[in-house]
Design an enzyme around this catalytic site. Structure first.
Site, PDB file in Angstrom:
ATOM      1  N   CYS A 205       0.859  -1.190   0.000  1.00 40.17           N
ATOM      2  CA  CYS A 205       0.000   0.000   0.000  1.00 40.17           C
ATOM      3  C   CYS A 205       0.888   1.231   0.000  1.00 40.17           C
ATOM      4  CB  CYS A 205      -0.968  -0.015   1.193  1.00 40.17           C
ATOM      5  SG  CYS A 205      -0.178   0.144   2.782  1.00 40.17           S
ATOM      6  N   ASN A 206       0.304   2.387   0.179  1.00 43.97           N
ATOM      7  CA  ASN A 206       1.091   3.628   0.134  1.00 43.97           C
ATOM      8  C   ASN A 206       2.173   3.672   1.202  1.00 43.97           C
ATOM      9  OD1 ASN A 206       0.238   5.152  -2.076  1.00 43.97           O
ATOM     10  ND2 ASN A 206      -1.607   5.799  -1.013  1.00 43.97           N
TER      11      ASN A 206
END
Length: 99
Positions: A7-8
């Site tokens: 994810c980020n």
């Protein structure tokens, strides 16, 4: 089996990792599951059996597939399953993608 979630920042998937691990234990599967930020994932693609992207980084799919030279399956986690933190469904999707 080794499953990498991306994810980020690597934080939003930590709850999903926990739920996937519980689902794997219930099924008596030996699975290593980890979550990392997108920038870290680029350098470790070949170390995992599958890489699953959080919906927020799905735009990186083709880039990571090229970077992995199509040797490691890379897919996007279903947005609904991600939002509901459905560890069972995400684990099942990973197992299906690995074959």
């Amino acid at each position: 089996m080794k499953i990498l979630l991306v994810c980020n920042a690597g934080m939003s998937t930590s709850m999903l990792v926990s739920r996937m691990q519980k689902a794997a234990e219930k099924e008596k599967l030996e699975v290593e599951i980890n979550a990392v930020p997108i920038m870290q994932a680029e350098n470790m693609l070949s170390e995992w059996d599958i890489v699953m992207l959080g919906p927020q980084v799905r735009h990186q799919l083709s880039y990571l597939q090229k970077k992995a030279d199509h040797q490691t399956p890379i897919c996007v986690i279903d947005m609904r399953d991600y939002g509901m933190m459905n560890g069972e469904k995400v684990l099942a999707a990973a197992l299906k993608a690995i074959g």
